[in-house]
Motif scaffolding. Structure first.
Motif, mmCIF file in Angstrom:
data_model
loop_
_atom_site.group_PDB
_atom_site.id
_atom_site.type_symbol
_atom_site.label_atom_id
_atom_site.label_comp_id
_atom_site.label_asym_id
_atom_site.label_seq_id
_atom_site.Cartn_x
_atom_site.Cartn_y
_atom_site.Cartn_z
ATOM 1 N N LEU A 68 11.213 6.144 -38.757
ATOM 2 C CA LEU A 68 10.784 6.420 -40.130
ATOM 3 C C LEU A 68 11.689 7.466 -40.782
ATOM 4 O O LEU A 68 12.043 7.346 -41.962
ATOM 5 C CB LEU A 68 9.330 6.891 -40.144
ATOM 6 C CG LEU A 68 8.275 5.819 -39.859
ATOM 7 C CD1 LEU A 68 6.903 6.458 -39.677
ATOM 8 C CD2 LEU A 68 8.245 4.769 -40.973
ATOM 9 N N ASP A 69 12.058 8.480 -40.029
ATOM 10 C CA ASP A 69 12.914 9.534 -40.578
ATOM 11 C C ASP A 69 14.309 9.018 -40.920
ATOM 12 O O ASP A 69 14.926 9.455 -41.902
ATOM 13 C CB ASP A 69 13.007 10.706 -39.602
ATOM 14 C CG ASP A 69 11.692 11.480 -39.483
ATOM 15 O OD1 ASP A 69 10.812 11.312 -40.356
ATOM 16 O OD2 ASP A 69 11.550 12.241 -38.497
ATOM 17 N N THR A 127 5.577 1.543 -45.534
ATOM 18 C CA THR A 127 5.413 2.948 -45.139
ATOM 19 C C THR A 127 6.510 3.802 -45.757
ATOM 20 O O THR A 127 6.247 4.895 -46.269
ATOM 21 C CB THR A 127 5.429 3.080 -43.606
ATOM 22 O OG1 THR A 127 4.371 2.286 -43.061
ATOM 23 C CG2 THR A 127 5.250 4.523 -43.167
ATOM 24 N N ARG A 167 5.736 6.885 -48.313
ATOM 25 C CA ARG A 167 6.142 8.227 -47.873
ATOM 26 C C ARG A 167 6.786 9.026 -49.009
ATOM 27 O O ARG A 167 6.767 10.252 -49.011
ATOM 28 C CB ARG A 167 7.161 8.138 -46.720
ATOM 29 C CG ARG A 167 6.601 7.679 -45.426
ATOM 30 C CD ARG A 167 7.716 7.549 -44.382
ATOM 31 N NE ARG A 167 7.569 8.596 -43.374
ATOM 32 C CZ ARG A 167 8.557 9.301 -42.859
ATOM 33 N NH1 ARG A 167 9.792 9.094 -43.253
ATOM 34 N NH2 ARG A 167 8.314 10.217 -41.947
ATOM 35 N N LYS A 168 7.389 8.335 -49.962
ATOM 36 C CA LYS A 168 8.091 9.000 -51.055
ATOM 37 C C LYS A 168 7.136 9.661 -52.053
ATOM 38 O O LYS A 168 7.558 10.503 -52.849
ATOM 39 C CB LYS A 168 8.970 7.995 -51.812
ATOM 40 C CG LYS A 168 10.065 7.373 -50.960
ATOM 41 C CD LYS A 168 10.786 6.284 -51.741
ATOM 42 C CE LYS A 168 11.812 5.563 -50.885
ATOM 43 N NZ LYS A 168 12.442 4.433 -51.606
ATOM 44 N N ASP A 224 3.684 14.598 -49.672
ATOM 45 C CA ASP A 224 3.548 14.955 -48.252
ATOM 46 C C ASP A 224 2.275 14.347 -47.661
ATOM 47 O O ASP A 224 2.280 13.861 -46.528
ATOM 48 C CB ASP A 224 3.534 16.478 -48.078
ATOM 49 C CG ASP A 224 4.901 17.106 -48.336
ATOM 50 O OD1 ASP A 224 5.901 16.352 -48.356
ATOM 51 O OD2 ASP A 224 4.967 18.337 -48.506
ATOM 52 N N GLN A 255 2.778 10.697 -47.189
ATOM 53 C CA GLN A 255 3.635 10.464 -46.028
ATOM 54 C C GLN A 255 2.839 10.549 -44.734
ATOM 55 O O GLN A 255 2.971 9.689 -43.853
ATOM 56 C CB GLN A 255 4.775 11.484 -45.991
ATOM 57 C CG GLN A 255 5.654 11.321 -44.752
ATOM 58 C CD GLN A 255 6.841 12.264 -44.752
ATOM 59 O OE1 GLN A 255 7.323 12.672 -45.803
ATOM 60 N NE2 GLN A 255 7.328 12.589 -43.567
ATOM 61 N N GLU A 256 2.005 11.577 -44.621
ATOM 62 C CA GLU A 256 1.214 11.749 -43.404
ATOM 63 C C GLU A 256 0.283 10.561 -43.170
ATOM 64 O O GLU A 256 0.206 10.028 -42.058
ATOM 65 C CB GLU A 256 0.405 13.045 -43.491
ATOM 66 C CG GLU A 256 -0.397 13.331 -42.234
ATOM 67 C CD GLU A 256 -1.177 14.627 -42.323
ATOM 68 O OE1 GLU A 256 -2.038 14.847 -41.458
ATOM 69 O OE2 GLU A 256 -0.943 15.419 -43.258
ATOM 70 N N ASP A 271 2.358 7.369 -42.361
ATOM 71 C CA ASP A 271 2.870 7.427 -40.990
ATOM 72 C C ASP A 271 1.771 7.092 -39.986
ATOM 73 O O ASP A 271 1.985 6.301 -39.052
ATOM 74 C CB ASP A 271 3.444 8.810 -40.683
ATOM 75 C CG ASP A 271 4.780 9.065 -41.357
ATOM 76 O OD1 ASP A 271 5.237 8.205 -42.132
ATOM 77 O OD2 ASP A 271 5.358 10.146 -41.121
#
Length: 197
Positions: A45-46, A72, A76-77, A80, A83-84, A87
Motif C-alpha cells: 500500500l505504501d 484502498t 487513503r488519499k 488519515d 487511510q486507517e 487499510d
C-alpha cells in the motif's frame, strides 16, 4: 548423546518439532498485524505496487484483490482516518482470501505481539538465510521434553506393582509418553494436515 545419534535425531525431529506448533490454529500468524501477510500488505500500500502481494492469494482471486487494492489507494488519499479504515478493510479482505486458500476460516485480524515464538524463530531463520541455530534449539527442546517424559514414566514403572494406585500412575505416565512420541512420529511421517488443520 553421540554426534551420529544427535544428527539422526536432528533429521527426524526438527521438522516435526516446528510443525507441531504450526498445526495448531491458535498459532496461525498469517492473520496477525505483525505477521508476514499484513506486513507485506502495508509495504504494498505504501509503495502502490500490489505485485509482491499476489503470492499470498490464488490466481483466481488476483482480480478481486487488485480491485480492492486500487479502491484502498483511492480512499487513503482522503484523510488519515480514511487511510486507517481503508487499510484495515484491505487487510481483512486479503487475509480472508488467503485463509480460504489455505482451507481455513477467517476469524478476524489478530493484534501484534501474539505470534508464537516458534513461528517467529522460523521466520527469522528465513530472513537470515540460516537455520542451524533454530534447529539446535529445536533439538535441544525436543531432547529435554522427551527425557523428562521418559524419566517420569520409567520411575512410575518401577513402582507400578506396589499398588493399584501406583499402577494407574504408571499407566497415566505411559500414555503421555507414548502419545507424545506417536504425535512426533506422525509429524515426521507426514501424517498431519496443513498448518491450520
Amino acid at each position: 548423546m553421540t554426534l551420529a545419534l544427535r544428527k539422526h535425531l536432528l533429521a527426524l525431529v526438527s521438522a516435526s518439532a516446528l510443525a507441531l506448533p504450526l498445526a495448531t490454529p491458535a498459532f496461525a500468524h498469517c492473520d496477525a498485524v505483525d505477521g508476514p501477510v499484513i506486513t507485506e500488505a502495508q509495504k504494498a500500500l505504501d509503495s502502490g505496487d500490489i505485485g509482491p502481494l499476489l503470492k499470498w492469494v490464488p490466481a483466481k482471486d488476483e482480480t478481486a484483490l487488485a480491485e480492492s487494492f486500487d479502491k484502498t489507494l483511492e480512499v487513503r488519499k482522503l484523510s488519515d482516518d480514511a487511510q486507517e479504515l481503508a487499510d484495515q478493510q484491505f487487510f481483512a479482505t486479503l487475509v480472508k482470501i488467503h485463509r480460504a486458500y489455505e482451507g481455513a476460516p477467517f476469524t478476524g485480524i489478530k493484534p501484534a505481539g501474539e505470534i508464537d515464538p516458534a513461528i517467529q524463530a522460523a521466520d527469522r531463520a528465513l530472513e537470515e538465510g540460516e537455520i542451524d541455530t533454530l534447529l539446535a534449539r529445536v533439538v535441544e527442546k525436543f531432547e529435554k521434553q522427551t527425557r523428562s517424559v521418559f524419566e517420569a514414566t520409567l520411575a512410575a514403572k518401577e513402582r507400578a506393582n506396589e499398588s493399584p494406585e501406583k499402577g494407574r500412575e504408571f499407566v497415566e505416565n505411559y500414555v503421555q509418553y507414548v502419545h507424545y512420541l506417536e504425535n512426533v512420529h506422525s509429524e515426521i511421517a507426514g501424517n498431519s494436515g496443513s498448518h491450520d488443520h
